[in-house]
Design an enzyme around this catalytic site. Structure first.
Site, PDB file in Angstrom:
ATOM      1  NE  ARG A   1      25.224 -25.270  18.499  1.00 43.39           N
ATOM      2  CZ  ARG A   1      26.415 -25.677  18.968  1.00 43.39           C
ATOM      3  NH1 ARG A   1      26.508 -26.296  20.120  1.00 43.39           N
ATOM      4  NH2 ARG A   1      27.518 -25.471  18.275  1.00 43.39           N
TER       5      ARG A   1
ATOM      6  NE  ARG B   1      -2.124  -1.308   3.395  1.00 44.35           N
ATOM      7  CZ  ARG B   1      -2.589  -1.761   4.553  1.00 44.35           C
ATOM      8  NH1 ARG B   1      -3.880  -1.922   4.714  1.00 44.35           N
ATOM      9  NH2 ARG B   1      -1.788  -2.051   5.544  1.00 44.35           N
TER      10      ARG B   1
ATOM     11  CD  GLU C   1      12.785 -15.797  18.907  1.00 41.42           C
ATOM     12  OE1 GLU C   1      12.903 -15.900  17.692  1.00 41.42           O
ATOM     13  OE2 GLU C   1      11.824 -15.212  19.441  1.00 41.42           O
TER      14      GLU C   1
ATOM     15  CG  HIS D   1       8.673 -22.708  13.406  1.00 43.21           C
ATOM     16  ND1 HIS D   1       8.298 -22.594  12.091  1.00 43.21           N
ATOM     17  CD2 HIS D   1       8.750 -21.441  13.880  1.00 43.21           C
ATOM     18  CE1 HIS D   1       8.155 -21.306  11.784  1.00 43.21           C
ATOM     19  NE2 HIS D   1       8.418 -20.585  12.863  1.00 43.21           N
TER      20      HIS D   1
ATOM     21  CE1 TYR E   1      25.986 -30.068  20.446  1.00 44.80           C
ATOM     22  CE2 TYR E   1      26.262 -31.572  22.286  1.00 44.80           C
ATOM     23  CZ  TYR E   1      25.757 -30.390  21.759  1.00 44.80           C
ATOM     24  OH  TYR E   1      25.037 -29.556  22.559  1.00 44.80           O
TER      25      TYR E   1
ATOM     26  NE  ARG F   1      20.359 -31.528  24.883  1.00 45.94           N
ATOM     27  CZ  ARG F   1      21.432 -30.739  24.858  1.00 45.94           C
ATOM     28  NH1 ARG F   1      21.346 -29.518  24.419  1.00 45.94           N
ATOM     29  NH2 ARG F   1      22.587 -31.167  25.295  1.00 45.94           N
TER      30      ARG F   1
ATOM     31  CE  LYS G   1      15.441 -21.489  11.276  1.00 43.89           C
ATOM     32  NZ  LYS G   1      16.197 -20.284  11.482  1.00 43.89           N
TER      33      LYS G   1
HETATM   34  C1  BG6 Z   1       8.714 -16.963  13.335  1.00 47.51           C
HETATM   35  C2  BG6 Z   1       7.978 -16.546  14.578  1.00 47.51           C
HETATM   36  O1  BG6 Z   1       7.970 -17.910  12.630  1.00 47.51           O
HETATM   37  O2  BG6 Z   1       9.964 -17.531  13.711  1.00 47.51           O
HETATM   38  C3  BG6 Z   1       8.791 -15.573  15.399  1.00 47.51           C
HETATM   39  O3  BG6 Z   1       6.755 -15.933  14.199  1.00 47.51           O
HETATM   40  C4  BG6 Z   1      10.184 -16.142  15.677  1.00 47.51           C
HETATM   41  O4  BG6 Z   1       8.147 -15.275  16.616  1.00 47.51           O
HETATM   42  C5  BG6 Z   1      10.810 -16.626  14.395  1.00 47.51           C
HETATM   43  O5  BG6 Z   1      10.958 -15.097  16.245  1.00 47.51           O
HETATM   44  C6  BG6 Z   1      12.119 -17.349  14.678  1.00 47.51           C
HETATM   45  O6  BG6 Z   1      12.781 -17.630  13.478  1.00 47.51           O
HETATM   46  P1  BG6 Z   1      14.357 -17.790  13.448  1.00 47.51           P
HETATM   47  O7  BG6 Z   1      14.633 -18.282  12.081  1.00 47.51           O
HETATM   48  O8  BG6 Z   1      14.925 -16.430  13.732  1.00 47.51           O
HETATM   49  O9  BG6 Z   1      14.709 -18.754  14.522  1.00 47.51           O
END
Ligand code: BG6
Length: 489
Positions: free
Chosen positions: A376, A46, A217, A241, A384, A347, A183
């Site tokens: 990891r 927009r 996080e 995820h 590992y 893990r 990933k």
């Molecule tokens: C997103 C979530 O799907 O994934 C976010 O909505 C999160 O809350 C993010 O921070 C994390 O992604 P990455 O790749 O930084 O681990």
């Protein structure tokens, strides 16, 4: 094919995801020569902007790969010259017709494939899909649409979204993205399992005691509270995820690496799982905290979060797969914001060695003697395996050591961002890492009853200080299933 165009339109081009991830990923693909010769990138949103302003905006986030080839600046210029912009309303067919005219003009009448990336809030998905498919689909090539989560808030809203999308697009045209599947370590999971004799035979209840999927996080919802409060950590991280990783981890061997074969196995394992029960879940929310001269806000201090919100910013859960391979094995998930570290890992804790000859060397805590495999995912990708080893010397002292594959040390190259992998796959029509609608239904079926119960009963989250390891309830939950979190101490 040679001579055909590829036009990628990023809808929601002025948003954060587009700026931070999508345009840089497209540039990285171009830089590494993965894009077809005749490609165009369009931004649509927009915000009023000229082509030049879009290019300026994009250029701020472009970086070259670590090898810093001399031609990097040239490559950026070449990329930016292929970027154009059109502003319009998301629900206006006229504005998408205008976009279509611009696309046609730049495509110069050649065979053109069109990829739309919808990086927009969920409440306007359907409008955009309607307008884009009616007015801006390719007339002579393929049209594909990448859709970002959230795919609804529960089973009903997700099915409704799927139903609406399918009025305008076939399932083959819809690419539901879960960037965790792009990933490196997550993709590697199947390679590890299915091409190493030492792992797959152990991959069952006979040898594995528990599996842990951990996401943390070290920052809160800063600035995203408005979106987040509507969803919470269970929908934001676990239902997608972590569950996707679990499905890849636990599925049976697919017939082949074909997308449909893999997704068939993922659906099967998801459908073998028990819907989550409240007694197997702990929810938390971060509270304000000061450390020295620094103070950290509570979740509810975020101005975009409603007062008294009960939305969980942390959750831990025990899940079970009722099939022959996994019967009785707890799969523990833990996800949280504003914790002490940023990390995502898988893990795998193995069972005790039966009749272990070295039992007495471990004292009373035999759990410390079991093998643990850690993948990891981030940061600093690594695989590992914790093994028992004799400390060199004349005595007989045992020590837990790691067989360690640190990607940074083994492969001296930068690992591509997940969005690069997934964009490339969508361009190539490879659906393996995208979520099919029946997978999505199965995933929601597991979480919807729990989410409703938490919301209806207004379950109060356990508060934990910003920057801590999360609520202590997560440890009790694990202990009830005879599990110790592998990431703690
Ligand atoms: C997103 C979530 O799907 O994934 C976010 O909505 C999160 O809350 C993010 O921070 C994390 O992604 P990455 O790749 O930084 O681990």
């Amino acid at each position: 094919c040679t001579g055909s165009n590829l036009t990628i339109t990023v809808v929601g081009a002025s948003g954060d995801l587009a700026k931070k991830k999508i345009f840089p990923a497209l540039f990285a693909l171009f830089y590494e020569d993965w894009l077809p010769e005749n490609f165009l990138v369009f931004g649509f949103s927009r915000t009023k902007m000229t082509d030049e302003e879009l290019r300026n905006m994009i250029s701020k986030t472009l970086t070259c790969r670590i090898d810093k080839r001399e031609n990097c600046e040239d490559k950026m210029d070449q990329f930016l010259k292929r970027c154009f912009y059109h502003s319009g309303q998301y629900n206006s067919e006229d504005h998408f017709s205008e976009l279509d005219n611009k696309l046609k003009e730049k495509e110069g009448g050649k065979l053109s494939n069109r990829l739309f990336y919808l990086s927009i809030p969920p409440n306007i998905f359907v409008d955009v899909v309607r307008c884009a498919s009616l007015k801006a689909s390719s007339e002579n090539g393929w049209t594909r649409v990448i859709v970002e989560k959230p795919f609804g808030r529960d089973s009903e809203s997700s099915s409704e979204l799927t139903r609406c999308l399918k009025q305008y697009l076939s399932e083959d045209q819809i690419f539901r993205i879960d960037h965790y599947l792009g990933k490196e370590l997550v993709e590697n999971l199947s390679v590890l399992r299915f091409s190493n004799l030492v792992f797959e035979p152990l991959w069952s209840r006979n040898y594995i005691r528990n599996v842990q999927l951990i996401f943390s996080e070290d920052f809160g919802t800063e600035g995203r509270g408005g979106y987040f409060d509507n969803y919470g950590i269970i929908r934001d991280i676990m239902q997608n995820h972590l569950l996707q990783i679990l499905a890849l981890f636990a599925m049976e061997t697919p017939v082949s690496l074909d997308a449909e074969d893999i997704r068939n196995e993922k659906v099967k394992v998801l459908r073998s799982m028990r819907p989550l029960e409240l007694e197997n879940v702990v929810v938390g929310q971060y509270k304000g905290h000061s450390k020295g001269s620094k103070s950290y806000p509570a979740y509810t201090d975020d101005p975009t979060v409603p007062n008294g919100s009960l939305t969980p910013t942390f959750a831990a859960a025990a899940l079970f797969i009722d099939n022959a391979r996994w019967d009785g094995v707890p799969f523990l998930m833990k996800a949280g914001k504003a914790l002490h570290t940023k990390r995502a890992e898988i893990r795998v804790q193995f069972r005790h060695v039966p009749g272990n000859l070295y039992k007495k060397n471990f004292g009373t805590d035999l759990d410390k003697a079991t093998n643990e495999l850690v993948l990891r995912v981030q940061p600093d990708e690594a695989i590992y395996l914790k093994i028992n080893n004799k400390v060199p010397g004349l005595g007989m002292r045992l020590d837990r050591s790691d067989l360690n594959l640190l990607f940074r040390a083994r492969y001296q190259r930068e690992i591509p961002d997940a969005y690069e992998r997934l964009l490339l796959d969508a361009i190539e029509g490879e659906r393996r890492l995208f979520i099919r609608s029946d997978e999505l239904d199965a995933a929601w079926a597991l979480f919807t009853p729990l989410l409703k119960e938490i919301e209806n009963k207004k379950i109060a989250p356990e508060l934990y200080p910003y920057g801590s390891r999360g609520p202590v309830g997560a440890h009790y939950l694990a202990a009830r299933h005879n599990v110790r979190w592998g990431d703690v101490g």
